[in-house]
Enzyme design. Structure first.
Site, mmCIF file in Angstrom:
data_model
loop_
_atom_site.group_PDB
_atom_site.id
_atom_site.type_symbol
_atom_site.label_atom_id
_atom_site.label_comp_id
_atom_site.label_asym_id
_atom_site.label_seq_id
_atom_site.Cartn_x
_atom_site.Cartn_y
_atom_site.Cartn_z
ATOM 1 N N LYS A 1 0.908 -1.233 0.105
ATOM 2 C CA LYS A 1 0.137 0.103 -0.116
ATOM 3 C C LYS A 1 0.868 0.949 -0.078
ATOM 4 C CE LYS A 1 -4.307 1.105 -0.289
ATOM 5 N NZ LYS A 1 -5.143 0.606 -1.149
ATOM 6 N N SER B 1 -9.064 -1.266 -4.781
ATOM 7 C CA SER B 1 -9.199 -0.880 -3.595
ATOM 8 C C SER B 1 -10.753 -0.800 -3.148
ATOM 9 C CB SER B 1 -8.740 0.257 -3.106
ATOM 10 O OG SER B 1 -8.283 0.498 -1.712
#
Length: 615
Positions: free
Chosen positions: A199, A399
């Site tokens: 991330k 996401s």
């Protein structure tokens, strides 16, 4: 004094009346012109025999228009340039023309084409390949070809380029600025909390360069994109992928060896067929058509309007665009997917008896966790009501967008789609040191030890930082659990491939994160099958972006924009954006700034695919 005040009030009323009168006249004139244009265009132009389909896209490719039909009609009347090319209209027109005996050939003018993502470009290139396979030649022209434009031009039988032009193929890259050094210098600290090894969206604020993990991730999808590009172009031009790779890798040296003559270099490399100007190109097309172009040409948008089938079936498959960053809020935001309007749109389909199935056309990097959760719940309500939901992924379904998608029955992705990116992050700024450099001190008193922890003017306390990381960990665990439930996989199985990593559609299929590779047509057909609809027993209803109005409601929305801007009814950034839009000024920057200001709030959790591409 009293007489003077009466005179001023009378002048004020007079000016106000004149302004309202002029505004009414303008509104009526625009309304009359739009109605004339709409009813006039509904007749559609005729399609001549031996016609030349003219494809001259202006702007960049999109899956859905960012403005309503009425607003675009107003833009056309005011002669504003169109900067969006709807992929569906373009490919549908090309496919119908391929089967239409009245269409003899196609011209592909890419002079004003701004490109799109590799996924979008390949969708259009597929349609061009089908047209050529039908035995109908394509003549392509541009002064110079960008990398994106050339992917389309490569599908043409005859590729023309100006003698001073260049075919600019350089590959794909992921580059972005890193702000940590600047933030350190000005005294700003960014507290970053994340869950997921890959991330990397926090890295621009916490590092001076790309981390090894982010480099590994980006290298994987960049290679997928580049291999796909080189393989397609090579196949279309009868070359080897290694030749395209060599051209891109050694372009500066090749240009030097050609004495700077980039057009001749492109011809020798097999990328173009003819080096010539526009006039020679037109003569060649007219000769192939066997008649003057003025009589034979028909623009692809006119052709699409003239030949678009009108389904009479009552049963419908609704296509809902989820196009843009996912944000919270009850009002539509241009360029974003606002949760309030989107949930209302999906719930209307829930209660619409004619809608038997829903296809989500997803092209989103993700966004707000809360907003994604709300939209996901609306998808589950549709499924609970017995209406199948199928996802068609475009360039991105990452996401929060993947969180929503995982609730659907079936997921389709293109091979070059970037998807998953299952991870969570939070960024909290601290500007206390910056204020100190300016001689500003912060002090005060609170009723509890946690007061002030939400303020960027004060350092983050260790216990608050620990709580934030705990919440991020909780959100990640919930995200993985939702995906595992939706995909019918084990938690550990999803966790192993999650970690905030974006996967290509090809890899996502291998990892069971999607069900099939395919486009919107495959998703629609599958949704109809799941709803037990016969192939010719339903219509496809392409909905506008949530918050956009249709028909006369859309006209009222556009007129409201004009009225608010003309009367100064907007305020702050919204008023400025409305006025700029009305006058044809570049309002995108104001719109983006407004969106940024709405999103930049403490403890706002956002999740994006870590992607920045050059083309």
């Amino acid at each position: 004094m009293g007489k003077l005040m009466k005179l001023l009030r009378w002048v004020d009323r007079l000016l106000h009346g004149i302004r309202r009168g002029l505004l009414n006249l303008i509104t009526l004139a625009v309304l009359a012109a739009i109605l004339f244009a709409v009813f006039h265009s509904s007749e559609g132009p005729g399609v001549p025999q031996g016609a030349v389909l003219t494809v001259a896209p202006e702007g960049h490719l999109v899956y859905s228009y960012s403005e309503s039909d009425w607003q675009r009609a107003i833009d056309d009347l005011l002669d504003r340039p169109d900067n969006e090319v709807l992929i569906r209209s373009l490919t549908d027109a090309i496919d119908r023309a391929a089967r239409d005996p009245r269409i003899k050939l196609m011209t592909l003018n890419l002079n004003r084409f701004d490109g799109g993502s590799i996924t979008q470009l390949e969708t259009v290139a597929d349609a061009l390949a089908r047209f050529r396979k039908a035995g109908k030649p394509i003549y392509a022209y541009a002064g110079s070809y960008s990398q994106g434009a050339y992917l389309l031009a490569a599908e043409a039988n005859h590729v023309y380029m100006n003698p001073l032009g260049t075919v600019m193929i350089v590959g794909y890259g992921a580059y972005q600025p890193y702000f940590k050094t600047l933030l350190d210098r000005i005294g700003v600290t960014m507290y970053a909390f994340r869950k997921g090894k890959y991330k990397s969206a926090v890295e621009p604020f916490t590092r001076t360069g790309m981390s090894p993990d982010a480099r590994e991730e980006n290298a994987a999808w960049l290679r997928t994109w580049w291999n796909s590009y080189a393989t397609r172009v090579a196949a279309a031009r009868g070359l080897e992928p290694a030749q395209i790779e060599g051209y891109a890798s050694r372009l500066p040296q090749l240009v030097d060896a050609a004495g700077g003559n980039t057009a001749e270099l492109a011809r020798r490399q097999g990328l173009v067929n003819v080096i010539a100007g526009w006039q020679r190109f037109e003569k060649a097309v007219a000769k192939a058509a066997g008649q003057p172009l003025a009589q034979a040409q028909i623009d692809y948008l006119d052709y699409d309007a003239a030949t678009r089938p009108h389904a009479a079936q009552s049963a419908a498959v609704a296509v809902v665009p989820l196009d843009g960053m996912i944000v919270g809020g009850d009002n539509a935001i241009p360029g974003a997917v606002a949760s309030g309007p989107t949930v209302r749109q999906l719930d209307r389909l829930l209660h619409d008896a004619a809608v038997r199935a829903v296809v989500l056309q997803v092209d989103s990097p993700g966004g707000s966790v809360d907003a994604s959760e709300d939209i996901r719940a609306a998808v589950l309500r549709l499924r609970a009501a017995g209406k199948p939901v199928v996802v068609s992924m475009g360039t991105l379904a990452a996401s929060g967008a993947y969180m929503i998608s995982s609730a659907a029955q079936t997921l389709y992705a293109e091979p070059t789609t970037l998807t998953a990116d299952i991870g969570v992050f939070a960024l909290v700024p601290n500007v206390s040191a910056a204020l100190g450099k300016l001689g500003i001190d912060v002090g005060g008193i609170g009723t509890t030890p946690t007061v002030g922890s939400e303020s960027p003017m004060m350092p983050l306390r260790p216990e608050t930082a620990s709580a934030l990381q705990s919440h991020v960990n909780y959100l990640y665990k919930r995200f993985v659990s939702q995906v595992a439930e939706g995909r019918k996989l084990g938690f550990d199985q999803v966790d192993a491939v999650a970690q905030g990593r974006a996967w290509s559609g090809k890899d996502a299929l291998r990892l069971k994160l999607v069900d099939h590779l395919g486009g919107i047509a495959n998703a629609i057909a599958d949704a109809a099958r799941l709803a037990h609809l016969k192939p010719d027993g339903y219509r496809v209803d392409y909905l506008p972006r949530a918050g956009q109005k249709r028909g006369f409601a859309g006209l009222g929305q556009s007129m409201g924009l004009m009225t608010r801007a003309a009367l100064g009814g907007g305020h702050g950034m919204r008023g400025l954006a409305d006025m700029a839009r009305l006058l044809g000024l570049p309002a995108r920057e104001l719109r983006d700034t407004t969106q940024l200001l709405r999103s930049a709030r403490p403890y706002g959790y956002f999740a994006y695919a870590p992607v920045t591409w050059m083309h």
